[in-house]
Design a protein around this motif. Structure first.
Motif, mmCIF file in Angstrom:
data_model
loop_
_atom_site.group_PDB
_atom_site.id
_atom_site.type_symbol
_atom_site.label_atom_id
_atom_site.label_comp_id
_atom_site.label_asym_id
_atom_site.label_seq_id
_atom_site.Cartn_x
_atom_site.Cartn_y
_atom_site.Cartn_z
ATOM 1 N N ASN A 231 4.546 4.524 -20.747
ATOM 2 C CA ASN A 231 5.321 4.278 -19.520
ATOM 3 C C ASN A 231 4.338 3.858 -18.443
ATOM 4 N N VAL A 232 4.492 2.626 -17.970
ATOM 5 C CA VAL A 232 3.499 2.061 -17.055
ATOM 6 C C VAL A 232 4.177 1.571 -15.788
ATOM 7 N N SER A 233 3.605 1.935 -14.637
ATOM 8 C CA SER A 233 4.121 1.477 -13.358
ATOM 9 C C SER A 233 3.052 0.622 -12.681
ATOM 10 N N LEU A 234 3.485 -0.475 -12.051
ATOM 11 C CA LEU A 234 2.519 -1.388 -11.439
ATOM 12 C C LEU A 234 2.736 -1.429 -9.931
ATOM 13 N N ASP A 235 1.677 -1.274 -9.179
ATOM 14 C CA ASP A 235 1.808 -1.249 -7.718
ATOM 15 C C ASP A 235 2.075 -2.652 -7.183
ATOM 16 N N MET A 236 3.085 -2.801 -6.360
ATOM 17 C CA MET A 236 3.356 -4.134 -5.802
ATOM 18 C C MET A 236 3.314 -4.118 -4.283
ATOM 19 N N SER A 237 2.593 -3.138 -3.731
ATOM 20 C CA SER A 237 2.590 -2.983 -2.276
ATOM 21 C C SER A 237 1.619 -3.937 -1.585
ATOM 22 N N GLU A 238 0.636 -4.463 -2.312
ATOM 23 C CA GLU A 238 -0.442 -5.290 -1.740
ATOM 24 C C GLU A 238 -1.250 -4.515 -0.702
ATOM 25 N N LYS A 239 -1.206 -3.207 -0.780
ATOM 26 C CA LYS A 239 -1.982 -2.368 0.147
ATOM 27 C C LYS A 239 -3.434 -2.282 -0.335
ATOM 28 N N LYS A 240 -4.276 -1.652 0.513
ATOM 29 C CA LYS A 240 -5.677 -1.432 0.106
ATOM 30 C C LYS A 240 -5.694 -0.573 -1.149
ATOM 31 N N ILE A 241 -6.742 -0.753 -1.968
ATOM 32 C CA ILE A 241 -6.776 -0.087 -3.276
ATOM 33 C C ILE A 241 -6.712 1.437 -3.146
ATOM 34 N N GLY A 242 -7.367 1.981 -2.110
ATOM 35 C CA GLY A 242 -7.348 3.433 -1.898
ATOM 36 C C GLY A 242 -5.936 3.947 -1.661
ATOM 37 N N GLU A 243 -5.155 3.157 -0.931
ATOM 38 C CA GLU A 243 -3.755 3.524 -0.660
ATOM 39 C C GLU A 243 -2.943 3.516 -1.961
ATOM 40 N N GLN A 244 -3.213 2.534 -2.812
ATOM 41 C CA GLN A 244 -2.481 2.421 -4.082
ATOM 42 C C GLN A 244 -2.761 3.639 -4.971
ATOM 43 N N VAL A 245 -4.031 4.033 -5.028
ATOM 44 C CA VAL A 245 -4.391 5.204 -5.853
ATOM 45 C C VAL A 245 -3.726 6.462 -5.287
ATOM 46 N N LYS A 246 -3.679 6.538 -3.948
ATOM 47 C CA LYS A 246 -3.032 7.686 -3.300
ATOM 48 C C LYS A 246 -1.541 7.753 -3.675
ATOM 49 N N THR A 247 -0.912 6.593 -3.731
ATOM 50 C CA THR A 247 0.500 6.549 -4.121
ATOM 51 C C THR A 247 0.674 7.137 -5.530
ATOM 52 N N ALA A 248 -0.204 6.731 -6.454
ATOM 53 C CA ALA A 248 -0.137 7.254 -7.827
ATOM 54 C C ALA A 248 -0.274 8.772 -7.824
ATOM 55 N N SER A 249 -1.206 9.243 -7.018
ATOM 56 C CA SER A 249 -1.474 10.673 -6.961
ATOM 57 C C SER A 249 -0.272 11.432 -6.391
ATOM 58 N N ARG A 250 0.352 10.885 -5.328
ATOM 59 C CA ARG A 250 1.531 11.535 -4.750
ATOM 60 C C ARG A 250 2.677 11.580 -5.736
ATOM 61 N N LYS A 251 2.765 10.569 -6.573
ATOM 62 C CA LYS A 251 3.843 10.526 -7.569
ATOM 63 C C LYS A 251 3.480 11.337 -8.815
ATOM 64 N N LYS A 252 2.297 11.957 -8.793
ATOM 65 C CA LYS A 252 1.824 12.810 -9.893
ATOM 66 C C LYS A 252 1.675 12.049 -11.215
ATOM 67 N N VAL A 253 1.387 10.742 -11.122
ATOM 68 C CA VAL A 253 1.056 9.987 -12.347
ATOM 69 C C VAL A 253 -0.363 10.415 -12.729
ATOM 70 N N PRO A 254 -0.612 10.792 -14.005
ATOM 71 C CA PRO A 254 -1.910 11.389 -14.317
ATOM 72 C C PRO A 254 -3.102 10.412 -14.343
ATOM 73 N N PHE A 255 -2.870 9.139 -14.686
ATOM 74 C CA PHE A 255 -3.992 8.198 -14.835
ATOM 75 C C PHE A 255 -3.750 6.909 -14.055
ATOM 76 N N VAL A 256 -4.854 6.306 -13.536
ATOM 77 C CA VAL A 256 -4.750 4.970 -12.917
ATOM 78 C C VAL A 256 -5.788 4.032 -13.525
ATOM 79 N N VAL A 257 -5.449 2.743 -13.482
ATOM 80 C CA VAL A 257 -6.413 1.687 -13.806
ATOM 81 C C VAL A 257 -6.336 0.682 -12.658
ATOM 82 N N CYS A 258 -7.478 0.287 -12.108
ATOM 83 C CA CYS A 258 -7.494 -0.731 -11.062
ATOM 84 C C CYS A 258 -7.891 -2.058 -11.700
ATOM 85 N N VAL A 259 -7.107 -3.099 -11.401
ATOM 86 C CA VAL A 259 -7.326 -4.378 -12.061
ATOM 87 C C VAL A 259 -7.723 -5.438 -11.032
#
Ligand code: HAM
Length: 400
Positions: free
Chosen positions: A332-360
């Motif tokens: 199950n994979v979710s892709l960030d489409m906010s175009e925000k700064k990378i730190g903000e995107q990782v924070k979003t993942a963390s708030r949603k309690k997704v266990p892993f991130v990959v930055c591309v």
């Protein structure tokens, strides 16, 4: 300017935000797993029923005061179901000749009652209904109470946390009639007892109670008690009735209950002699409160395995094709489409309690290597695209 709308839900009903729905799904999963382990088959029906299904001599409180009833455009009186028992009895009666008895049936459905909302009592709730049709023997009573116990145990409750109170409504009714009351008077008296407005001084103990208690004891179930005052609010109960209570004195309202209703089938035009039936209804509201008070609620976790963050919008398609590749592999994979700064995107993942991130970004495009970061520990692992699924599967198994 038009008046702006309130965001409050309708009085006495709940919105289920993802964290609430997570708990709700957990409760439903436990219900489903336990009843299915006993061989129960799932059924369902519409929320709408003809009002006449609920009409009876003594149930007028529920029908007149507690139902949501309206007239449809074709002048029919319609009711939002307040419980499942009349519906399931109707369904069994409708196909009576085609069904193979005994039936073990269950449903998980929502119900509407026009109540004054308070803790443990709302205008919409969900119930597990588990019922056996076609068994007159006490074995069915034993099984139903065992299932109730098994559900509580699966939620993590121990025998000290709850008690099952049992009585025989049929015996009480027969006793009152023997004392000279008519059927209607006796049922009205039981209804007063149910509301705590009346007490019976000489309640008879049905023989069946001791048999049931000893059969349950044989199965290792000891937290069942005879309760002479237990009546239950529905006049369709003809035999054993039971209710499960929290042993914590502060939580006095019953958690759930049920009983035997061998006569309900008679009201339907397909049935000459009624069929035996016994079951219970277990509500989500009170079980959730119980789990909360006893600290048995699971911690929220996301169903999403991996969150992809986009470092550089020029490489968005790399992230998209990685996402699709991993989804095909079953993640199950979710892709960030906010175009925000990378730190903000990782924070979003963390708030949603997704266990892993990959930055591309460009680096991942050039090297064809992806850095998987575990958000809880901060640990990073560099992997090729075709190694990611195996890695996450291994990590998930290590946790559980
Ligand atoms: P009941 O006792 O009316 O029984 O409801 C069963 C359970 O549903 C209650 O013990 C409680 O957990 C929950 N419940 C009922 N009303 C509300 C409410 N207003 N708010 C929150 N929770 C509620 C029946 O409905 C029977 N038809 C059960 C049954 C099935 N008997 C035999 N088979």
């Amino acid at each position: 300017m038009k008046k702006k709308l309130s965001t409050e839900p309708y009085k006495g009903v709940r919105d289920f935000y993802p964290e609430d729905q997570f708990i709700q799904n957990y409760i439903f999963d436990v219900w489903r797993a336990v009843v299915e382990s006993f061989g129960y088959e799932e059924y369902n029906a519409s929320i709408l029923e003809p009002t006449e299904l609920y009409a009876s001599k003594t149930n007028e409180e529920i029908v007149n005061e507690q139902t949501y009833t309206f007239t449809d455009r074709g002048d029919r009186s319609v009711t939002l179901r307040p419980e499942m028992t009349p519906t399931v009895a109707r369904m069994v009666a409708q196909k009576y000749r085609d069904l193979s008895f005994p039936l073990r049936w269950y449903s998980i459905a929502n119900f509407f009652r026009y109540e004054r909302p308070q803790r443990g009592r709302l205008r919409e709730h969900w119930q597990l209904n588990a019922d056996i049709f076609g068994v007159r023997a006490i074995d069915a009573d034993v099984e139903i109470i065992r299932i109730a116990q098994e559900i509580m145990r699966t939620f993590g409750a121990t025998e000290k946390d709850f008690v099952v109170k049992i009585n025989n409504r049929g015996a009480l009714l027969a006793h009152l009639i023997k004392k000279g009351m008519s059927q209607v008077e006796a049922e009205q008296e039981l209804s007063r007892m149910d509301k705590g407005m009346s007490k019976m001084s000489d309640t008879p103990k049905a023989k069946e109670i001791d048999t049931l208690l000893s059969l349950l004891k044989d199965k290792g179930i000891k937290n069942v008690k005879y309760a002479p005052d237990l009546v239950r609010g529905f006049s369709y109960y003809t035999g054993i009735v039971f209710e499960v209570f929290d042993t914590d004195e502060k939580n006095t309202r019953s958690l759930f209950g049920g009983g035997r209703y061998d006569g309900l089938g008679e009201k339907f035009n397909t049935i000459k002699e009624s069929f035996p039936a016994i079951g219970f209804g277990m509500g989500d509201v009170r079980i959730r409160d119980f789990l909360e008070v006893h600290k048995l609620l699971p911690e929220y976790s996301s169903l999403t395995d991996l969150y992809l963050c986009v470092v550089d919008q020029n490489y968005k398609d790399i992230a998209e094709s990685l996402a699709d590749y991993l989804r095909k592999e079953g993640l199950n994979v979710s892709l960030d489409m906010s175009e925000k700064k990378i730190g903000e995107q990782v924070k979003t993942a963390s708030r949603k309690k997704v266990p892993f991130v990959v930055c591309v970004g460009k680096e991942e495009h050039d090297s064809k290597m992806f850095t998987i970061k575990e958000l809880k520990t901060g640990k990073e692992t560099k992997l090729k695209k075709n190694e990611i699924t195996a890695f996450l599967t291994k990590m998930a198994n290590a946790v559980s």
